[in-house]
Enzyme design. Sequence first.
Site: not given
Ligand code: BGC
Length: 755
Positions: A232
């Site tokens: 993530d």
């Molecule tokens: C989120 C993800 C997301 C990623 C990219 C993160 O903060 O938890 O779900 O895909 O950011 O934006």
Amino acid sequence: MGSFDVEKILQQMTLEEKAQMCSGRDFWRTQDVERLGIPKVMMCDGPNGLRKQIGESDALGINESVETVCYPTASAVAASFDTELLRELGEILGEECQAEHVGMLLGPGINMKRSPLCGRNFEYFSEDPYLAGKLGASYIRGLQGKGVAACVKHFACNNQETRRLSGSSWVDERTLREIYLPAFEMAVKEGSVRSVMNAYNAINGTFCAENKRLLTDILREEWGYQGFVVTDWGAVKDRVTGLEAGVDLEMPGSMTGKTEAIMEAVEEGSLSMETLDQAVRNVLAFVKESIDNQRETAIFDREQAHVKSGEFEKECAVLLKNDGILPLSKRKKTAFIGAFAESPRYQGAGSSHINVRHAVSALECLDGWEAVYAKGYDADQEDADEEFLRQAVEIAKNAEAAVIFAGLPEAYETEGCDRDTMKIPAGQNALIEAVAQVQPNTVVVLHGGSPIELPWLAHVRAVLCMYLGGDQVGRAAVDLLCGAANPSGKLAETWPLRLEDNPSFLNFPGEGARVEYREGIFIGYRYYDRKKMAVCFPFGHGLSYTEFAYSGLELDRSQMTEKDCLRVKCRIQNVGKVFGKEAVQLYVGVPHSRVNRAVRELRGFQKIALQPGEEKEVVFELDFRSFAYYETKMNDWFVESGEIEIAVGASSRDIRLTGHVEMVSSMTIPMQYTRYSTVGELMADPAKAAFVHSLFGQEKSEEEIRQEKESDAAMGAGAEKMRRQMMMDMPLSALVSYGRMSEKQLKGLLEELNR
Ligand code: BGC
């Protein structure tokens, strides 16, 4: 950009190039290496639309993304109970990604809805892993069928936003296997997902980004996962530990010092070149596949997709209550009330937020209606606005019916924060009560990605829940209200009467960085059913403007082994007057299990469309996993012998047909007996029962029987029962304590038992 041979490229890469390949080149793209002809590939957020950022990109959406279509969120599409719909949604998104040169969409999010309060519940499907897994796998197949990688997230136990970057979810093994992992397992095994995003949080103290057991032992070795693991955004703690655990790609890229840290670790020998090569190989395989699958000529029909978004939403909305007032006649003078009727809630905040030019409101779709409107409340305010309330009551009084659009304000549902209440703002509740008092024909339309407390439920005649339904939500609501469409959504989660009833209530969001999943496997309906609790609306519930009759349950066998597959058939007929769809649900129960189990669990569902009078046969196939629980003594799935209940119904609490099959399992749990193993435990194993009889079952003398009777009489009516129970609970050590054998003999006995 041409294709390439992964192994050949790998051989030509320098250590630095390899280390760089393990992070992105920027916020949304993989690293390119011009020298070797390795192109960059773009990935974008989803899952309910394409959030493609151009120019300087960032996670917080400070820079706008390309304007596009917002589909119903996961909270809504889950209620469709329709794998075909999910496949279609994946396909449309795939088409758009192709047209926009996006190689991977960051979704679906398939974490369990453990508490109604999780701020990202609108991005997740269900409290049930089977439902989330089936729907997720179908979305993945749709998207990947178009040549675009899906990225299932957030692996795993990411069930709250509080402390999301540093918290640890403490979960026992059986709960992990039965509740929090199966949807991911299905995404891998049934969806062949090409990418997995590890969660920010830790599980039992080990961050997911460094969790070898999760990312390698379970994901790759047990489940046979072939894709790559991406973090993530910003989830990495120690990059080298992460590589060893099985994290291939760190996102976003350009983080200071990470490349150097990897190179240093290889140079000093603390990280093997094989480990690094494997991560690079996984990333390169993704890049290659994306290039090979890219269709330069792809075009995306945005207008058509908007229409599709509305069609989807009509299949998702859940008619929670209807005493017959719906569908409404357009000719009745109707008071439309509520700020959400004018500007609908249709998506949540955070990384999934889609840039939409215009979200269609209900008010725009009232052609042909005899309608009046009052705002009723200020969507950003907690308390009632007296003037708005007065105006609403006034128009409601003078109409023949009132429809109030209410729900969770935008600020309640966002990534990064959990809700602290299951209530909607007090002002909205006051409005509904006030309108219902003057207008007996009051209907409520709800928006929100998660359950809401409904204190006024008994005072209104119908409730239609749209969840967060995408940019055509207003049109879908109006079509459903007037009967141009027939509701067919079912709840993918229980709506408890109040927050305090929820099984995670005492342990959400935990203390400090520690959240303990003490309710264990009993999340959602698994808990409410075992506790026989009243709920507001049960899992699987949803009404229709027609009725369905269930009949003809047939099981293709009355006895089976764990290796067999059970075929279950039944017939569903539309016995009402209008076309409708029914989500038929199959639950499995093991009433006399030796372990603590849910009363029944969802193990099959199918959505079928029926014209009035039409009847269709529905067939389910149940296999090993439909009956198994996770046995921690074996670290594996286990099917026990005994009666199995097959229940088919319109909801988890509206079971229409039941049947039984006897499981004759050949599986045994390897037991390690100790001096504290009980007679009862030995008796449960048929191979040992005879042995127990030989120990304890010697013929009693007449004198012994007489003495037993005498002491029973002296101790009261329950004495015999007590004696039997005490016998079953007797540990083997008691044979020594009561002088039946010596310590040495007991040792010999245990050796014999464990042989
Ligand atoms: C989120 C993800 C997301 C990623 C990219 C993160 O903060 O938890 O779900 O895909 O950011 O934006």
